[in-house]
Design an enzyme around this catalytic site. Structure first.
Site, short mmCIF file in Angstrom:
data_model
loop_
_atom_site.label_atom_id
_atom_site.label_comp_id
_atom_site.label_asym_id
_atom_site.label_seq_id
_atom_site.Cartn_x
_atom_site.Cartn_y
_atom_site.Cartn_z
N TYR A 77 -71.23 20.35 -36.92
CA TYR A 77 -70.21 19.57 -38.08
C TYR A 77 -68.99 19.34 -36.76
CZ TYR A 77 -68.44 15.92 -40.96
OH TYR A 77 -68.18 14.70 -41.82
N CYS A 78 -69.42 17.44 -35.88
CA CYS A 78 -68.09 17.43 -34.81
C CYS A 78 -67.60 18.73 -34.12
CB CYS A 78 -67.06 17.39 -35.64
SG CYS A 78 -65.92 16.22 -34.71
N LEU A 79 -66.28 19.05 -34.08
CA LEU A 79 -66.02 19.99 -32.96
C LEU A 79 -67.36 21.59 -32.99
CD1 LEU A 79 -64.41 21.33 -30.67
CD2 LEU A 79 -62.71 22.08 -32.24
N PHE A 100 -74.11 17.18 -36.31
CA PHE A 100 -73.75 16.18 -37.78
C PHE A 100 -72.00 15.06 -36.28
CE2 PHE A 100 -73.67 17.82 -42.09
CZ PHE A 100 -75.77 17.40 -41.44
#
Length: 611
Positions: free
Chosen positions: A345-347, A373
């Site tokens: 997710y993201c980072l 994500f």
């Protein structure tokens, strides 16, 4: 605020909320206790300030380069007097149109507004902004001025791209701050509350202001929600599971099965370490973790530590070796499966991409499929966050981090809040200080306020090598744990979910990153933004998503040829990942394998709060 004073504060608020014109005066005893509370907070703040031994005023600096950017913008704008005169004439024409429209309304005639708030602008929802002649005039006058001022500075010719974006962003911050809704004298809702409560909303607002200053140790830290209403493991992060492994930077949670049979290949989730993992496990009806368990997956989730100065030396590659690779090792030993399906997710997705490239360089196949994500791999177009990332600002941030050993979580939270200042800053200023109300208990805002620190070495590497230099997309551009990595060698099937209104990871940028991978890629675009578009359970029936069978051309060309579907993308992903999840086997109870349970989920690392 002590438990006693908080109770007294709420009691006084309840009393005032019930007040109306002609109502009996407020209970003097209640108000006396509230004034005492204000006095105590003021004294405590003053004492702490004096204890710092501040000598004189702090030196002025422009570490973020804002003054320099605006000086150049104004210099170029004023150097073109013809354009300035043209803009002034247009603004004067709008003001004249507003005056005529207002006069017509004052005499009871219908008149179209000259300026309207944008759709979704909630600052002017109170009926008086529309129905009251004076407030409608104030509103439209502000909008006219704001539009022309923003237009003038946002379109100055001759500025380099970074300077132009910085001017545009901070011009909007300035305009938002000066909205008439932010001031008592020009906010009809606040004035009505002042009259109805006999001014007690302002007294409560002062108490709230002092409370927020106290929590920020002298710096204003605006409360967004009543955090006392939430407790991890009780009404948030309640999916049953066990912590089965931990090291210095993470705990690994294995969740208990909800089906008798599960897919053989486990599912590992890597959240960002900028935020806490429980955004994926908020409540039972919107928990992605619980939903994935219900689909028959053995779910593991990384819970990152909230680091202090003792972990300042931790680097990006430590999050690889002690984070994603360590979690893969544990999942393999517990399930007996050599590979795992992995979500980032993201980072956390950026770390997942780095892990894929690292494994590819070593010829190891440990990830069956990768799901991203709202993840950026190519940082050429990082969106509005680019405003905060240049050589000057990164250098200033590094100097701060060297002093403390970490980036303070509240500073990063403020950065993200500024991207949506009207919703995440000014609306709470109005609610807390002008209306004198306590924030509403809202689980998502509780999570948003539950910020985390980041180790100095890791964050400096991340900003310089990914955002500034964009080296992750370059073959051999980054070396992790002694291995030069090349993301274009990643062959695992990949699923990208991005969101159309994302202001943190713009979908056009995530699309560019998806095209770097050499395995089969399914790119899906969801509705809404960075959080709401991801945490979108099928039962709600909200938003929509777009799919396309191919990943070619520009993002705009992809969207033009995409098919729109109603509802949540979760079901699309479930069908996709099922093809990589293997056969069904007996369910696995956490803590019964080679790794014994250390504690119940959500674990102790996520409980560490700051501020």
């Amino acid at each position: 605020m002590t438990a006693k004073s908080k109770t007294e504060h709420k009691a006084a608020q309840k009393t005032a909320d019930q007040a109306a014109p002609g109502a009996q005066p407020l209970d003097p005893a209640e108000m006396a206790r509230l004034y005492t509370d204000i006095s105590e907070k003021s004294a405590a703040l003053l004492t702490r300030y004096m204890a710092r031994g501040v000598n004189g005023m702090p030196a002025l600096s422009d570490e973020m380069g804002i003054a320099k950017a605006f000086f150049e913008a104004w210099q170029r704008l004023l150097g073109d007097p013809v354009r300035v005169a043209e803009m002034q004439m247009k603004m004067w024409q709008d003001y004249m149109a507003l005056w005529q429209s207002s006069m017509m309304r004052m005499f009871g005639q219908e008149s179209e507004p000259v300026a309207q708030p944008l759709k979704g602008d909630r600052r002017f929802r109170h009926e008086d902004w529309e129905n009251n002649f004076l407030y409608d005039y104030v509103k439209q006058s502000y909008l006219i001025t704001a539009n022309h001022f923003h237009h003038a500075l946002a379109r100055v010719e001759g500025l380099d791209d970074r300077t132009a974006k910085k001017v545009d962003f901070y011009t909007r911050q300035y305009i938002d701050a000066l909205s008439p809704s932010n001031f008592l004298a020009t906010n009809p809702e606040a004035l009505r509350e002042t009259v109805n409560s006999g001014g007690q909303n302002l007294v409560r607002g002062l108490s709230n202001l002092l409370e927020d200053l106290s929590r920020g140790d002298g710096e204003l830290r605006v409360r967004m929600t009543d955090s006392a209403a939430f407790s991890l493991g009780d009404n948030l992060a309640t999916t049953r599971g066990k912590v089965v492994f931990q090291n210095e930077i993470m705990q690994l949670i294995q969740y208990a099965p909800l089906t008798k049979k599960v897919h053989a290949v486990p599912l590992l989730i890597i959240p960002p370490w900028i935020n806490k993992f429980y955004i994926l496990d908020m409540r039972e009806n919107n928990s992605f973790v619980r939903w994935a368990v219900e689909q028959g997956h053995t779910v593991f989730v990384v819970s990152w530590v909230n680091p202090d100065e003792k972990l300042s030396h931790k680097r990006f590659e430590d999050y690889l070796t002690e984070g994603s690779l360590a979690a893969l090792d544990v999942a393999r030993k517990i399930t007996g499966q050599a590979e795992a399906n992995v979500i980032g997710y993201c980072l956390g997705g950026t770390l997942l991409a780095s892990t894929l490239a690292w494994l590819a360089a070593r010829g190891e196949k440990r990830i069956r499929s990768a799901t991203f994500f709202v993840t950026m791999i190519d940082f050429e177009r990082p969106g509005e966050l680019e405003v905060f990332i240049d050589e000057e600002q990164v250098g200033a941030l590094e100097r701060k981090m060297e002093e403390r050993g970490y980036l303070e979580g509240s500073e990063m939270a403020t950065t993200f809040n500024m991207l949506r200042a009207n919703d995440l800053i000014w609306s709470f200023v109005v609610n807390n200080y002008l209306l004198g109300k306590d924030p509403f208990p809202f689980d998502l805002l509780h999570w948003n306020s539950d910020s985390t620190r980041m180790p100095a070495a890791m964050h400096s590497f991340y900003l310089r090598n990914l955002y500034l230099k964009n080296l992750l997309r370059e073959p051999g551009g980054i070396t992790l744990a002694g291995v030069p990595i090349d993301i274009t060698r990643a062959q695992a099937p990949a699923y990208f979910i991005s969101t159309i209104e994302d202001h943190i990871a713009p979908w056009q940028s995530t699309y560019a990153g998806a095209r770097l991978l050499k395995g089969p890629v399914r790119f899906v675009l969801g509705g809404s933004g960075h959080i709401a578009g991801v945490i979108n359970p099928p039962a709600t029936g909200k938003y929509c998503y777009w799919t396309h069978d191919t990943l070619t051309g520009t993002p705009e060309e992809w969207l033009a040829g995409a098919t729109q579907h109603p509802g949540s993308w979760w079901t699309d992903w479930a069908a996709w990942v099922k093809g990589h999840a293997g056969s069904m086997v007996a369910a696995r109870e956490p803590g019964t394998g080679p790794y014994k349970a250390l504690e119940d989920a959500p674990g102790s690392y996520v409980q560490q709060r700051i501020g």
